[in-house]
Design a protein around this motif. Structure first.
Motif, PDB file in Angstrom:
ATOM      1  N   TRP A   1       4.659   3.540   9.142  1.00  0.00           N
ATOM      2  CA  TRP A   1       5.461   3.728   7.928  1.00  0.00           C
ATOM      3  C   TRP A   1       6.828   4.325   8.217  1.00  0.00           C
ATOM      4  O   TRP A   1       7.697   4.336   7.360  1.00  0.00           O
ATOM      5  CB  TRP A   1       4.690   4.562   6.906  1.00  0.00           C
TER       6      TRP A   1
ATOM      7  N   ARG B   1      10.409  -0.886   8.174  1.00  0.00           N
ATOM      8  CA  ARG B   1      10.043  -0.374   6.854  1.00  0.00           C
ATOM      9  C   ARG B   1      11.268  -0.173   5.961  1.00  0.00           C
ATOM     10  O   ARG B   1      11.141   0.103   4.792  1.00  0.00           O
ATOM     11  CB  ARG B   1       9.281   0.952   6.966  1.00  0.00           C
TER      12      ARG B   1
ATOM     13  N   LEU C   1      -2.387  -5.195   5.623  1.00  0.00           N
ATOM     14  CA  LEU C   1      -1.039  -5.668   5.317  1.00  0.00           C
ATOM     15  C   LEU C   1      -0.979  -7.195   5.309  1.00  0.00           C
ATOM     16  O   LEU C   1      -0.265  -7.790   4.497  1.00  0.00           O
ATOM     17  CB  LEU C   1      -0.034  -5.101   6.325  1.00  0.00           C
TER      18      LEU C   1
ATOM     19  N   GLU D   1       2.066  -6.545   1.379  1.00  0.00           N
ATOM     20  CA  GLU D   1       2.868  -5.439   0.840  1.00  0.00           C
ATOM     21  C   GLU D   1       3.994  -4.972   1.749  1.00  0.00           C
ATOM     22  O   GLU D   1       4.884  -4.261   1.312  1.00  0.00           O
ATOM     23  CB  GLU D   1       1.957  -4.250   0.505  1.00  0.00           C
ATOM     24  N   ASP D   2       3.973  -5.379   2.993  1.00  0.00           N
ATOM     25  CA  ASP D   2       4.911  -4.845   3.979  1.00  0.00           C
ATOM     26  C   ASP D   2       5.893  -5.901   4.483  1.00  0.00           C
ATOM     27  O   ASP D   2       6.548  -5.702   5.489  1.00  0.00           O
ATOM     28  CB  ASP D   2       4.094  -4.289   5.145  1.00  0.00           C
TER      29      ASP D   2
END
Length: 185
Positions: A68, A96, A143, A148-149
């Protein structure tokens, strides 16, 4: 398709900048190496731009390495994006904080693989690579499932195909975008 707004603003490297994204195990590093082998300007974001920092502020963190906090140096991305010496530049890797520099790209290619391919590739990871530990693998699988990433709206590339075909498709679509083809499919 994700692309920067047109209207005279052309900050890109050479004529076109492209981001190649996807979860760990989809082939971003392999694509980068193959693009370089073919003579294209390709930047491995994980080794040339990344550091551990706060995705909101960009400030380096002293915490233990974390997915993250894997971010790219925005100033470095902008500097590379100001260099107009190459026809195409491909920025390969995950970050990120991609939302802070997404406007610099003419397009985003998202490498996709099925679950079986992802697991097979993660099984082949060296012990010191991200995804070799079970907790990292669990995160990657989540993920992959949720998306979502990864930037939404990118051009999807089937990365289960042989590497040469994957790179052929990326280059073909990049050239179509360069020719102002509204639909690079």
């Amino acid at each position: 398709m994700i692309s920067r707004q047109k209207g005279g603003y052309r900050p890109g490297v050479g004529r076109r900048n492209y981001l190649i994204e996807g979860v760990s195990g989809t082939g971003k590093t392999s694509v980068c190496k193959e693009l370089r082998r073919r003579g294209y300007h390709a930047i491995n974001g994980d080794t040339e731009l990344a550091y551990q920092g706060d995705p909101e502020t960009g400030e380096p963190t002293d915490e233990a390495p974390s997915h993250w906090h894997h971010i790219w140096c925005v100033d470095r991305v902008r500097t590379l994006a100001a260099d107009r010496s190459e026809r195409f530049t491909f920025f390969c890797g995950g970050s990120r904080n991609f939302s802070t520099f997404l406007e610099l790209f003419d397009g985003v290619f998202v490498l996709e693989v099925d679950s079986d391919t992802l697991h097979r590739r993660l099984d082949q990871r060296a012990d010191d690579e991200f995804g070799s530990e079970q907790s990292e693998r669990d995160l990657i699988v989540r993920l992959h499932r949720t998306g979502e990433d990864t930037p939404t709206g990118g051009i999807l590339i089937d990365a289960t195909a042989p590497l040469a075909h994957v790179v052929d498709e990326i280059v073909r679509r990049a050239k179509a975008l360069e020719d102002n083809n509204a639909d690079p499919a």
